[in-house]
Scaffold this motif. Structure first.
Motif, PDB file in Angstrom:
ATOM      1  N   THR A 147       0.822  -1.211   0.000  1.00 60.63           N
ATOM      2  CA  THR A 147       0.000   0.000   0.000  1.00 60.63           C
ATOM      3  C   THR A 147       0.856   1.261   0.000  1.00 60.63           C
ATOM      4  OG1 THR A 147      -0.223  -0.125   2.402  1.00 60.63           O
ATOM      5  CG2 THR A 147      -2.012  -1.059   1.083  1.00 60.63           C
ATOM      6  N   PHE A 156      -1.674   5.775  -5.820  1.00 62.74           N
ATOM      7  CA  PHE A 156      -3.122   5.915  -5.698  1.00 62.74           C
ATOM      8  C   PHE A 156      -3.747   6.360  -7.018  1.00 62.74           C
ATOM      9  CE2 PHE A 156      -6.888   8.518  -4.731  1.00 62.74           C
ATOM     10  CZ  PHE A 156      -7.683   7.543  -4.154  1.00 62.74           C
ATOM     11  N   LYS A 163      -4.963   6.275   1.448  1.00 64.63           N
ATOM     12  CA  LYS A 163      -5.948   6.281   0.348  1.00 64.63           C
ATOM     13  C   LYS A 163      -6.048   4.898  -0.287  1.00 64.63           C
ATOM     14  CE  LYS A 163      -5.071  11.118  -0.665  1.00 64.63           C
ATOM     15  NZ  LYS A 163      -4.419  12.055  -1.614  1.00 64.63           N
ATOM     16  N   ASN A 164      -4.909   4.229  -0.445  1.00 71.74           N
ATOM     17  CA  ASN A 164      -4.921   2.877  -1.002  1.00 71.74           C
ATOM     18  C   ASN A 164      -5.629   1.894  -0.074  1.00 71.74           C
ATOM     19  OD1 ASN A 164      -3.585   3.309  -3.486  1.00 71.74           O
ATOM     20  ND2 ASN A 164      -1.608   3.336  -2.449  1.00 71.74           N
ATOM     21  N   LEU A 195      -7.961   2.666   2.163  1.00 72.18           N
ATOM     22  CA  LEU A 195      -9.386   2.998   2.127  1.00 72.18           C
ATOM     23  C   LEU A 195     -10.043   2.425   0.879  1.00 72.18           C
ATOM     24  CD1 LEU A 195     -11.780   4.501   3.398  1.00 72.18           C
ATOM     25  CD2 LEU A 195     -11.041   6.530   2.124  1.00 72.18           C
ATOM     26  N   ARG A 196      -9.393   2.588  -0.265  1.00 72.99           N
ATOM     27  CA  ARG A 196      -9.931   2.049  -1.517  1.00 72.99           C
ATOM     28  C   ARG A 196     -10.071   0.527  -1.431  1.00 72.99           C
ATOM     29  NH1 ARG A 196      -6.588   3.532  -6.572  1.00 72.99           N
ATOM     30  NH2 ARG A 196      -7.869   5.389  -6.593  1.00 72.99           N
ATOM     31  N   ALA A 197      -9.056  -0.148  -0.890  1.00 72.91           N
ATOM     32  CA  ALA A 197      -9.107  -1.604  -0.756  1.00 72.91           C
ATOM     33  C   ALA A 197     -10.234  -2.022   0.190  1.00 72.91           C
ATOM     34  CB  ALA A 197      -7.762  -2.128  -0.266  1.00 72.91           C
ATOM     35  N   HIS A 237     -13.053  -0.351   0.772  1.00 71.94           N
ATOM     36  CA  HIS A 237     -14.323  -0.150   0.070  1.00 71.94           C
ATOM     37  C   HIS A 237     -14.568  -1.285  -0.922  1.00 71.94           C
ATOM     38  CE1 HIS A 237     -14.467   4.466   0.867  1.00 71.94           C
ATOM     39  NE2 HIS A 237     -14.961   3.767   1.855  1.00 71.94           N
ATOM     40  N   ALA A 238     -13.538  -1.660  -1.661  1.00 72.05           N
ATOM     41  CA  ALA A 238     -13.676  -2.730  -2.649  1.00 72.05           C
ATOM     42  C   ALA A 238     -14.009  -4.057  -1.964  1.00 72.05           C
ATOM     43  CB  ALA A 238     -12.401  -2.861  -3.474  1.00 72.05           C
TER      44      ALA A 238
END
Length: 110
Positions: free
Chosen positions: A50, A55, A88-89, A91-93, A95-96
């Motif tokens: 990460t 990002f 940010k990475n 958080l994105r992971a 959410h996914a």
């Protein structure tokens, strides 16, 4: 001893829980309680790479981290504070994983 140099017994010198390599260790009670109190849920994500993943474009490279605090993508020149880029990475992971996972064991409802 000297009051200026003595450390109160309750002050911790090590973090409560290291983020890297957490695996399947229990979530600290304070984090779980705070998440529940705020109506949230915890989603476990793999923290590997990460801090080396851009990002903006997704390119992974150790060279994108010229020092501890800086992230500058060698592929697209995106620049951010290294911790912010990694957050940010993560958080994105999260959410996914939350959106796509049919495995409730990957989440901890709060």
């Amino acid at each position: 001893g000297d009051a200026r140099t003595e450390r109160p017994a309750e002050v911790r010198t090590q973090p409560l829980h290291p983020v890297a390599g957490m695996g399947n260790v229990p979530v600290p009670a304070g984090i779980q309680a705070g998440t529940e109190w705020n109506g949230g849920r915890l989603v476990r994500v793999d923290p590997r790479n990460t801090s080396r993943t851009c990002f903006a474009c997704g390119h992974v490279s150790a060279e994108s981290r010229p020092d501890q605090a800086t992230f500058r993508c060698v592929a697209c020149d995106y620049c951010d504070h290294a911790d912010a880029n990694a957050a940010k990475n993560i958080l994105r992971a999260g959410h996914a994983r939350s959106a796509c996972s049919g495995d409730p064991s990957s989440e901890q409802a709060a």
